[in-house]
Design an enzyme around this catalytic site. Structure first.
Site, PDB file in Angstrom:
ATOM      1  N   LEU A 151     -28.123  -2.684 -31.872  1.00  0.00           N
ATOM      2  CA  LEU A 151     -27.957  -1.128 -31.239  1.00  0.00           C
ATOM      3  C   LEU A 151     -26.893  -1.192 -30.483  1.00  0.00           C
ATOM      4  O   LEU A 151     -26.125  -2.122 -30.022  1.00  0.00           O
ATOM      5  CB  LEU A 151     -29.278  -1.003 -30.145  1.00  0.00           C
ATOM      6  N   ASP A 152     -25.917  -0.125 -30.287  1.00  0.00           N
ATOM      7  CA  ASP A 152     -25.001   0.147 -29.618  1.00  0.00           C
ATOM      8  C   ASP A 152     -25.046   0.034 -28.191  1.00  0.00           C
ATOM      9  O   ASP A 152     -26.394   0.036 -27.633  1.00  0.00           O
ATOM     10  CB  ASP A 152     -24.585   1.508 -29.651  1.00  0.00           C
ATOM     11  N   LYS A 153     -24.124  -0.370 -27.305  1.00  0.00           N
ATOM     12  CA  LYS A 153     -24.410  -0.897 -26.222  1.00  0.00           C
ATOM     13  C   LYS A 153     -25.027   0.082 -25.111  1.00  0.00           C
ATOM     14  O   LYS A 153     -26.094  -0.047 -24.677  1.00  0.00           O
ATOM     15  CB  LYS A 153     -22.811  -1.130 -25.545  1.00  0.00           C
TER      16      LYS A 153
END
Length: 340
Positions: A151-153
């Site tokens: 997942l993106d930050k």
């Protein structure tokens, strides 16, 4: 990646800790490559891991070391000494984790926004990998500490982690076969009439290497979306990933002219006409993409039963939705309509 030891470095201590397994090569496999047959005999392990074990002498054919490409005759005995190896040099850190599901084979985590998944340039510490190694030191023996997707930050929500090599191989295979159900909820800019699908290839932006984009020579990418709740100038959408490309939902929603609220890369702040002061403040202060991985469903790697996990919306998205609902209510009561 941990390099496999040379034959002479496969010590007695390593042999003692290995999981020794045997199998017979089917006669109908005669003439096929050793690595292909091994992958069918031991499907709990990835092809790349099995190839390493062949090269290191941990996978033997009738007691002899063979090359991955060597042909089998059929009827030979395969001996596999599966030895865990250290797959990451990241250091354990006592970072809190929210565990939505756990058993001996898998973890499902509810990742908060702001937590980087993998160590990298600029983020050598303080990542999800560091937290996992503290929670379960044996994850050092699994590629990427067991993380099979990311997942993106600044995307919150569910992420599955494999706790052993068997689970890792099974989950990677499910992801490759598009058999993992990944459902997200997002707040998009602009009023949307109905749902649909975006089938548009994604690759690196031709002039900005930080961004992804819909490009002709990109990798195939499919996102299905439906409207869950409409607001005056925004829409709450449910997105389901068929593929898993970098920034996929963010890129696809921007591609159809409905970028996500707060996305620092693919959208810009837009104030709806007639927005209440509370809405203007909420939009200005929401400093991450309004995207949450709310549901995961997959076949359990040990017994095949379906595992379904859901995570509630985080507080920041709940607060944003409350303001959007109030803005919509106020304008409906006054008979005033607005847009972007």
């Amino acid at each position: 990646m941990h390099e496999p030891p040379d034959d002479e470095d496969f010590s007695e201590e390593a042999a003692d800790s290995a999981q020794a397994m045997t199998a017979s090569v089917p006669f109908e496999s005669a003439g096929r490559r050793f690595d292909q047959v091994l992958a069918e005999l031991f499907p709990d392990y990835s092809r790349s891991r099995l190839a390493e074990w062949i090269k290191s002498g941990q996978a033997l054919l009738d007691g002899a070391v063979r090359r991955p490409r060597d042909a089998v005759r059929g009827g030979e005995e395969v001996t596999l000494a599966a030895t865990p190896g250290i797959e990451t040099d990241a250091q354990p850190e006592a970072i809190p984790l929210t565990i939505a599901y756990a058993d001996a084979d898998v973890l499902v985590l509810d990742k908060p926004a702001g937590l980087v998944v993998h160590p990298g340039a600029g983020n050598p510490r303080g990542t999800l990998v560091n937290a996992l190694l503290h929670f379960d030191p044996k994850l050092a023996e699994v590629p990427r500490a067991g993380i099979v997707h990311r997942l993106d930050k600044d995307t919150s929500g569910l992420l599955v982690v494999a706790r052993n090599l068997r689970a890792h191989a099974a989950l990677v295979e499910q992801l490759s076969a598009r058999a993992v159900h990944r459902q997200y909820v997002a707040v998009a800019m602009g009023p949307m009439i109905a749902g649909g699908s975006v089938d548009a290839p994604i690759g690196r932006h031709p002039s900005d290497r930080v961004r992804m984009a819909v490009v002709k020579n990109g990798r195939d990418a499919v996102t299905h979306y439906r409207v869950r709740e409409r607001f005056r100038a925004h829409t709450l959408v449910e997105c389901r990933l068929e593929t898993g490309r970098t920034h996929q939902i963010r890129v696809h929603m921007a591609h159809i002219k409905h970028p996500l609220v707060g996305d620092p890369v693919y959208s810009r702040l837009a104030n709806p006409r007639g927005a209440t002061p509370e809405l203007l403040a909420a939009l200005r202060d929401f400093r991450r993409q309004a995207l949450h991985a709310e549901k995961l469903a997959f076949a359990h790697p040990a017994d095949g039963r379906e595992v379904t996990v859901e995570a509630p919306l985080p507080a920041d998205m709940q607060a944003l939705l409350a303001v959007l609902r109030e803005d919509t209510r106020q304008h409906a009561a006054s008979g005033v309509h607005g847009g972007r």
